[in-house]
Design a protein around this motif. Structure first.
Motif, PDB file in Angstrom:
ATOM      1  N   TYR A  19      -8.019  25.980  39.806  1.00  0.00           N
ATOM      2  CA  TYR A  19      -9.406  25.650  40.164  1.00  0.00           C
ATOM      3  C   TYR A  19     -10.065  26.784  40.962  1.00  0.00           C
ATOM      4  O   TYR A  19      -9.407  27.532  41.657  1.00  0.00           O
ATOM      5  N   ILE A  20     -11.374  26.844  40.823  1.00  0.00           N
ATOM      6  CA  ILE A  20     -12.193  27.768  41.608  1.00  0.00           C
ATOM      7  C   ILE A  20     -12.625  26.959  42.828  1.00  0.00           C
ATOM      8  O   ILE A  20     -13.467  26.075  42.726  1.00  0.00           O
ATOM      9  N   LYS A  21     -12.010  27.250  43.994  1.00  0.00           N
ATOM     10  CA  LYS A  21     -12.145  26.385  45.162  1.00  0.00           C
ATOM     11  C   LYS A  21     -13.031  26.942  46.263  1.00  0.00           C
ATOM     12  O   LYS A  21     -13.311  26.247  47.237  1.00  0.00           O
ATOM     13  N   SER A  22     -13.442  28.208  46.130  1.00  0.00           N
ATOM     14  CA  SER A  22     -14.242  28.809  47.196  1.00  0.00           C
ATOM     15  C   SER A  22     -15.225  29.806  46.596  1.00  0.00           C
ATOM     16  O   SER A  22     -15.066  30.238  45.448  1.00  0.00           O
ATOM     17  N   LEU A  23     -16.190  30.181  47.401  1.00  0.00           N
ATOM     18  CA  LEU A  23     -17.171  31.167  46.962  1.00  0.00           C
ATOM     19  C   LEU A  23     -16.479  32.496  46.646  1.00  0.00           C
ATOM     20  O   LEU A  23     -16.854  33.193  45.702  1.00  0.00           O
ATOM     21  N   ASP A  24     -15.453  32.836  47.415  1.00  0.00           N
ATOM     22  CA  ASP A  24     -14.715  34.083  47.162  1.00  0.00           C
ATOM     23  C   ASP A  24     -13.993  34.061  45.824  1.00  0.00           C
ATOM     24  O   ASP A  24     -13.786  35.111  45.210  1.00  0.00           O
ATOM     25  N   GLU A  25     -13.589  32.883  45.366  1.00  0.00           N
ATOM     26  CA  GLU A  25     -12.875  32.764  44.081  1.00  0.00           C
ATOM     27  C   GLU A  25     -13.842  32.720  42.895  1.00  0.00           C
ATOM     28  O   GLU A  25     -13.413  32.854  41.749  1.00  0.00           O
ATOM     29  N   GLY A  54     -12.504  19.186  40.720  1.00  0.00           N
ATOM     30  CA  GLY A  54     -11.950  19.634  41.999  1.00  0.00           C
ATOM     31  C   GLY A  54     -12.594  18.924  43.180  1.00  0.00           C
ATOM     32  O   GLY A  54     -11.985  18.783  44.240  1.00  0.00           O
ATOM     33  N   ILE A  55     -13.827  18.442  42.995  1.00  0.00           N
ATOM     34  CA  ILE A  55     -14.485  17.667  44.053  1.00  0.00           C
ATOM     35  C   ILE A  55     -13.747  16.342  44.247  1.00  0.00           C
ATOM     36  O   ILE A  55     -13.366  15.982  45.361  1.00  0.00           O
ATOM     37  N   ALA A  56     -13.508  15.618  43.142  1.00  0.00           N
ATOM     38  CA  ALA A  56     -12.799  14.331  43.234  1.00  0.00           C
ATOM     39  C   ALA A  56     -11.369  14.524  43.743  1.00  0.00           C
ATOM     40  O   ALA A  56     -10.830  13.665  44.437  1.00  0.00           O
ATOM     41  N   ARG A  57     -10.787  15.660  43.404  1.00  0.00           N
ATOM     42  CA  ARG A  57      -9.404  15.945  43.815  1.00  0.00           C
ATOM     43  C   ARG A  57      -9.310  16.422  45.264  1.00  0.00           C
ATOM     44  O   ARG A  57      -8.224  16.586  45.790  1.00  0.00           O
ATOM     45  N   GLY A  58     -10.469  16.679  45.890  1.00  0.00           N
ATOM     46  CA  GLY A  58     -10.477  17.127  47.279  1.00  0.00           C
ATOM     47  C   GLY A  58     -10.184  18.609  47.455  1.00  0.00           C
ATOM     48  O   GLY A  58      -9.881  19.056  48.563  1.00  0.00           O
ATOM     49  N   TYR A  59     -10.290  19.408  46.400  1.00  0.00           N
ATOM     50  CA  TYR A  59      -9.986  20.838  46.480  1.00  0.00           C
ATOM     51  C   TYR A  59     -11.114  21.638  47.116  1.00  0.00           C
ATOM     52  O   TYR A  59     -10.896  22.704  47.658  1.00  0.00           O
ATOM     53  N   TYR A  60     -12.346  21.144  46.975  1.00  0.00           N
ATOM     54  CA  TYR A  60     -13.499  21.799  47.572  1.00  0.00           C
ATOM     55  C   TYR A  60     -14.611  20.761  47.718  1.00  0.00           C
ATOM     56  O   TYR A  60     -14.565  19.687  47.129  1.00  0.00           O
ATOM     57  N   SER A  61     -15.593  21.113  48.520  1.00  0.00           N
ATOM     58  CA  SER A  61     -16.677  20.175  48.842  1.00  0.00           C
ATOM     59  C   SER A  61     -17.877  20.392  47.929  1.00  0.00           C
ATOM     60  O   SER A  61     -18.004  21.425  47.268  1.00  0.00           O
ATOM     61  N   LEU A  62     -18.759  19.418  47.940  1.00  0.00           N
ATOM     62  CA  LEU A  62     -20.017  19.530  47.214  1.00  0.00           C
ATOM     63  C   LEU A  62     -20.816  20.723  47.743  1.00  0.00           C
ATOM     64  O   LEU A  62     -21.462  21.438  46.969  1.00  0.00           O
ATOM     65  N   GLU A  63     -20.746  20.968  49.041  1.00  0.00           N
ATOM     66  CA  GLU A  63     -21.454  22.108  49.635  1.00  0.00           C
ATOM     67  C   GLU A  63     -20.924  23.426  49.069  1.00  0.00           C
ATOM     68  O   GLU A  63     -21.704  24.346  48.810  1.00  0.00           O
ATOM     69  N   THR A  64     -19.618  23.518  48.876  1.00  0.00           N
ATOM     70  CA  THR A  64     -19.030  24.733  48.304  1.00  0.00           C
ATOM     71  C   THR A  64     -19.509  24.919  46.864  1.00  0.00           C
ATOM     72  O   THR A  64     -19.874  26.024  46.457  1.00  0.00           O
ATOM     73  N   LEU A  65     -19.526  23.827  46.097  1.00  0.00           N
ATOM     74  CA  LEU A  65     -20.010  23.906  44.716  1.00  0.00           C
ATOM     75  C   LEU A  65     -21.469  24.361  44.692  1.00  0.00           C
ATOM     76  O   LEU A  65     -21.846  25.237  43.903  1.00  0.00           O
ATOM     77  N   GLU A  66     -22.288  23.794  45.571  1.00  0.00           N
ATOM     78  CA  GLU A  66     -23.696  24.176  45.628  1.00  0.00           C
ATOM     79  C   GLU A  66     -23.863  25.643  46.024  1.00  0.00           C
ATOM     80  O   GLU A  66     -24.765  26.328  45.538  1.00  0.00           O
ATOM     81  N   ALA A  67     -22.978  26.144  46.892  1.00  0.00           N
ATOM     82  CA  ALA A  67     -23.024  27.559  47.282  1.00  0.00           C
ATOM     83  C   ALA A  67     -22.687  28.454  46.086  1.00  0.00           C
ATOM     84  O   ALA A  67     -23.299  29.514  45.901  1.00  0.00           O
ATOM     85  N   MET A  68     -21.722  28.028  45.265  1.00  0.00           N
ATOM     86  CA  MET A  68     -21.387  28.787  44.052  1.00  0.00           C
ATOM     87  C   MET A  68     -22.592  28.851  43.122  1.00  0.00           C
ATOM     88  O   MET A  68     -22.920  29.906  42.568  1.00  0.00           O
TER      89      MET A  68
END
Length: 175
Positions: A19-25, A54-68
């Motif tokens: 999964y792509i879990k962060s803005l850096d990834e 990944g949101i449902a799985r708890g790997y990253y937050s909605l805020e992280t997705l929105e930042a991507m």
């Protein structure tokens, strides 16, 4: 309206089985941002439909997705283009939603947003689920060889699927 719908991971940016879990990834595939900008400049409306369990799985937050997605929009804008609607499914595979590909709910949401029929609209993806979602709404399935595309191709694709090396090749074909 010239509408083009893209999957995200593996089409626009590099994908990961972890999964792509962060803005850096979140790293664009070479040529993809420029391709979206060129398509936009040529009069195409480019939308995105992406599974994000990944949101449902708890790997990253909605805020992280929105930042991507904010980064994606900013990069396209820097190239003189505009990205249309981004629709995502935050659900896990066992939640029974109608939006998670291969179900076509996200494609229908984009069509409703733009008041555009899906028949014949190109939906570009790298997975069997992407292609199946396209077929379900009579859209044109298009496979890129980036991301999971080569693995998908090895397993067989629906009849009539168009195949391109990457998003830049699609932009060259459509413009």
């Amino acid at each position: 309206m010239k509408l083009l719908i893209l999957d995200r991971d593996g089409v626009i940016n590099h994908d990961s089985d972890a999964y792509i879990k962060s803005l850096d990834e979140w790293i664009p595939i070479p040529g993809a941002i420029e391709a979206i900008a060129q398509l936009s400049q040529a009069g195409w409306t480019v939308a995105v439909a992406t599974n994000q369990s990944g949101i449902a799985r708890g790997y990253y937050s909605l805020e992280t997705l929105e930042a991507m997605h904010a980064r994606l929009r900013a990069l396209v804008a820097e190239q003189g283009g505009e990205l249309g609607q981004i629709v995502y499914c935050p659900h896990g595979p066992d939640e029974g939603c109608d939006c998670r590909k291969p179900k076509p709910g996200m494609l229908r949401a984009i069509a409703e947003h733009y008041q555009a029929p899906l028949a014949g609209v190109w939906f570009v993806g790298d997975s069997a689920g992407d292609l199946q979602a396209a077929v379900a709404v009579a859209a044109q399935p298009v496979l890129v060889k980036t991301g999971k595309g080569l693995r998908t191709l090895d397993k067989g694709v629906p009849s009539g699927t168009l195949i391109y090396d990457d998003l830049a090749a699609i932009a060259r074909a459509l413009i």
